[in-house]
Enzyme design. Sequence first.
Site, PDB file in Angstrom:
ATOM      1  N   MET A 149       0.838  -1.196   0.000  1.00  0.00           N
ATOM      2  CA  MET A 149       0.000   0.000   0.000  1.00  0.00           C
ATOM      3  C   MET A 149       0.874   1.247   0.000  1.00  0.00           C
ATOM      4  O   MET A 149       1.729   1.406   0.880  1.00  0.00           O
ATOM      5  CB  MET A 149      -0.907   0.021   1.230  1.00  0.00           C
ATOM      6  N   GLY A 156       2.166   4.341   4.403  1.00  0.00           N
ATOM      7  CA  GLY A 156       2.612   3.218   3.574  1.00  0.00           C
ATOM      8  C   GLY A 156       2.898   1.944   4.353  1.00  0.00           C
ATOM      9  O   GLY A 156       3.469   1.982   5.426  1.00  0.00           O
ATOM     10  N   SER A 157       2.493   0.810   3.806  1.00  0.00           N
ATOM     11  CA  SER A 157       2.632  -0.442   4.544  1.00  0.00           C
ATOM     12  C   SER A 157       2.341  -1.632   3.638  1.00  0.00           C
ATOM     13  O   SER A 157       2.238  -1.492   2.421  1.00  0.00           O
ATOM     14  CB  SER A 157       1.672  -0.438   5.742  1.00  0.00           C
ATOM     15  N   ARG A 158       2.134  -2.836   4.251  1.00  0.00           N
ATOM     16  CA  ARG A 158       1.942  -4.050   3.481  1.00  0.00           C
ATOM     17  C   ARG A 158       1.109  -5.052   4.271  1.00  0.00           C
ATOM     18  O   ARG A 158       1.135  -5.056   5.505  1.00  0.00           O
ATOM     19  CB  ARG A 158       3.315  -4.663   3.176  1.00  0.00           C
TER      20      ARG A 158
END
Length: 221
Positions: free
Chosen positions: A99, A187-189
């Site tokens: 993301m 932001g990340s995953r």
Amino acid sequence: MTIHREGHSLLISLLILLTVLNAPLYYYMPEATTVHAIVLIVSTILFLLILQFFRNPRRTIPQGENLVIAPADGKVVVIEETSEEEYFNEKRIQVSIFMSPLNVHLSKNPISGVVKFFKYHPGKFLVAWHPKSSTDNERTTFVTENKNGIQVLYRQIAGALARRIRWYVKEGDEVKQGEEFGFIKFGSRIDVFLPLDAKINVNLEQKTRGGETIIAELPSA
């Protein structure tokens, strides 16, 4: 579309701050119309960027006990067979969705069922695509079991900008596919670990819509 509750206090504080920054310019520098315009434009763009990050769009959630839907908006960056060592201790198919700060950051249940396992891990804030982010970064791990006894593990992973992970479910909760289970700020995953006989319905670099895109199909039993 609505604004997610995680953003309410931040957006109000930001609006107050930007008002405090802009108001003195009009009072003490009434002639500097160009400066007023530049500062106002920058302030508006900043506020809108943060506002869109917390948007909560309506989605049409596909229904199906064997369907696995995307837990987040983003881009598929990993599809591979790997060894999951935290819970299963066996081979699984990993599907990872990255993301960016421009994506919706709601985390949604990929399947319906009962949460059999949950754990929060404090950790580092490496960029979300770093190979060690799955094991070294701040993260949460969930395992949900559907009515057929099939378990799916999914993991929120903080990134370099994402320094606050929220989760709304705990071990023993019954969850419904497509409903939110958490939120990751910036932001990340999210990694999803599926049985080896699951049918993968997405490709690398494909864009996903959380709660809507079908990423895989589970065996019926």
